[in-house]
Design an enzyme around this catalytic site. Sequence first.
Site, PDB file in Angstrom:
ATOM      1  CE  LYS A 127       0.743   1.485   4.461  1.00 42.60           C
ATOM      2  NZ  LYS A 127       1.538   2.644   4.767  1.00 42.60           N
ATOM      3  CG  ASP A 135      -1.289   0.446   8.130  1.00 40.37           C
ATOM      4  OD1 ASP A 135      -2.076   1.380   8.372  1.00 40.37           O
ATOM      5  OD2 ASP A 135      -0.161   0.602   7.635  1.00 40.37           O
TER       6      ASP A 135
HETATM    7  C1  LIG Z   1       2.288   4.629   9.516  1.00 39.88           C
HETATM    8  C2  LIG Z   1       1.258   3.712   8.919  1.00 39.88           C
HETATM    9  C3  LIG Z   1       0.433   4.519   7.897  1.00 39.88           C
HETATM   10  O1  LIG Z   1      -0.407   3.705   7.128  1.00 39.88           O
HETATM   11  O2  LIG Z   1       1.740   2.595   8.193  1.00 39.88           O
HETATM   12  P1  LIG Z   1       3.220   1.996   7.926  1.00 39.88           P
HETATM   13  O3  LIG Z   1       4.043   3.081   7.374  1.00 39.88           O
HETATM   14  O4  LIG Z   1       3.750   1.486   9.223  1.00 39.88           O
HETATM   15  O5  LIG Z   1       3.032   0.900   6.922  1.00 39.88           O
HETATM   16  C4  LIG Z   1       0.309   3.132  10.003  1.00 39.88           C
HETATM   17  O6  LIG Z   1      -0.387   4.142  10.693  1.00 39.88           O
HETATM   18  C5  LIG Z   1       1.036   2.230  10.981  1.00 39.88           C
HETATM   19  O7  LIG Z   1       0.250   1.095  11.142  1.00 39.88           O
HETATM   20  P2  LIG Z   1       0.861  -0.282  11.728  1.00 39.88           P
HETATM   21  O8  LIG Z   1       2.253  -0.461  11.236  1.00 39.88           O
HETATM   22  O9  LIG Z   1      -0.135  -1.339  11.454  1.00 39.88           O
HETATM   23  O10 LIG Z   1       0.910   0.065  13.259  1.00 39.88           O
HETATM   24  P3  LIG Z   1       0.858  -0.887  14.546  1.00 39.88           P
HETATM   25  O11 LIG Z   1       1.714  -2.078  14.308  1.00 39.88           O
HETATM   26  O12 LIG Z   1      -0.549  -1.097  14.985  1.00 39.88           O
HETATM   27  O13 LIG Z   1       1.527   0.058  15.630  1.00 39.88           O
HETATM   28  C6  LIG Z   1       2.924   0.218  15.797  1.00 39.88           C
HETATM   29  C7  LIG Z   1       3.141   1.468  16.622  1.00 39.88           C
HETATM   30  O14 LIG Z   1       2.936   2.627  15.810  1.00 39.88           O
HETATM   31  C8  LIG Z   1       2.253   3.651  16.520  1.00 39.88           C
HETATM   32  N1  LIG Z   1       0.979   3.947  15.862  1.00 39.88           N
HETATM   33  C9  LIG Z   1       0.485   3.137  14.887  1.00 39.88           C
HETATM   34  C10 LIG Z   1      -0.686   3.450  14.243  1.00 39.88           C
HETATM   35  C11 LIG Z   1      -1.373   4.622  14.625  1.00 39.88           C
HETATM   36  N2  LIG Z   1      -2.516   4.979  14.039  1.00 39.88           N
HETATM   37  N3  LIG Z   1      -0.883   5.400  15.615  1.00 39.88           N
HETATM   38  C12 LIG Z   1       0.294   5.097  16.216  1.00 39.88           C
HETATM   39  O15 LIG Z   1       0.739   5.824  17.098  1.00 39.88           O
HETATM   40  C13 LIG Z   1       2.108   3.128  17.937  1.00 39.88           C
HETATM   41  O16 LIG Z   1       3.236   3.590  18.658  1.00 39.88           O
HETATM   42  C14 LIG Z   1       2.183   1.636  17.782  1.00 39.88           C
HETATM   43  O17 LIG Z   1       2.659   1.010  18.946  1.00 39.88           O
END
Ligand SMILES: C[C@@](CO)(OP(=O)(O)O)[C@H](O)COP(=O)(O)OP(=O)(O)OC[C@H]1O[C@@H](n2ccc(N)nc2=O)[C@H](O)[C@@H]1O
Length: 280
Positions: A11, A138
């Site tokens: 994504k 996510d």
């Molecule tokens: C930043 C994003 C954008 O789409 O994606 P990625 O870049 O990682 O793929 C997401 O919000 C990442 O989602 P995801 O990677 O599933 O997060 P999780 O495993 O649930 O959380 C890991 C950590 O990221 C932080 N976290 C995550 C999601 C969110 N909405 N708020 C947060 O603050 C928290 O500190 C949490 O402990």
Amino acid sequence: MSSITVSCPGKVNLFLDVVGKRQDGYHLIESLFLPITDIADTLSIKQVDTEGISISCDHPDVPTDSKNLVYKAAQAFADKTKIEATWQITLDKNIPVAGGMGGGSSNAASTFMALNQLYNHPLTKTEMQQLAIKIGADIPFFFEKSPAFVQGIGEKITPVKIEESLFILFVPFTFPIAASWAYKNRQAGFSHGEINCAEYTRKLNANESPDTYNDLAHALTEKFPLLKQTCEELLSLGAYSSNVSGSGPTCFALFKDEESLDLAHNKLKRPSIKAKLISS
Ligand SMILES: C[C@@](CO)(OP(=O)(O)O)[C@H](O)COP(=O)(O)OP(=O)(O)OC[C@H]1O[C@@H](n2ccc(N)nc2=O)[C@H](O)[C@@H]1O
Ligand SMILES: Nc1ncnc2c1ncn2[C@@H]1O[C@H](COP(=O)(O)OP(=O)(O)O)[C@@H](O)[C@H]1O
């Protein structure tokens, strides 16, 4: 004994706005997510005679124990349905690991959907998404497999129709960045939802080339100047917008058409992957 093999898309967040923070520390987002089927992992699940969940993966940085999001999803499925877990799972990774393209989350959603299919649909999509959000923010998006406006921490998903084809170049890097680091180090303060998804989508569909936005990018490019440099390079090669994907480090850029995408792909002196989202 049956088996099932599925493709797990990556994504990209065309915009990622952080609009608040929950009491538990999770951030509230408003984001336009696109599934990227041209960059995908392959997941196979085989029913076996032995009890338990075993995982093998071709990528050395991906855990194969209970820390794998696939394991967590399979365990959650077994617990909820009371189906005994007797699964051998194989994962072939193409999505950059810890790269901001949601690879692990996509694998987890695919695990739920594949097991649900293997056992004749004991769970509804909503039930699976409710289990999934406890594993990773996510994951619920990846049950939809189509562009969506995502809110909350990732649980509120509204489908979005993209009528124009999109031409995207991804530049992966091998160093990982944890989402927790990106959220912890983001600039202070919250947006008041300045990006209107309907207006953004209208511009995309009218070929007006709206700029990408990522609230986490400032902290990421400060810490890793290479990412800023890469985004600038992509712009100089003809992209109309470039940014960091999610929590990085993968960078991406949008191009007007296939020719300009190909040109940049050929000229860029870094490994890059082309992806197209062709409107139906
Ligand atoms: C930043 C994003 C954008 O789409 O994606 P990625 O870049 O990682 O793929 C997401 O919000 C990442 O989602 P995801 O990677 O599933 O997060 P999780 O495993 O649930 O959380 C890991 C950590 O990221 C932080 N976290 C995550 C999601 C969110 N909405 N708020 C947060 O603050 C928290 O500190 C949490 O402990
Ligand atoms: N199936 C999986 N695929 C990739 N990484 C996984 C998986 N399961 C657990 N992980 C761990 O989750 C972390 C985040 O990985 P990933 O989902 O690829 O990145 P991102 O959250 O940046 O999109 C990695 O550090 C990795 O060790």
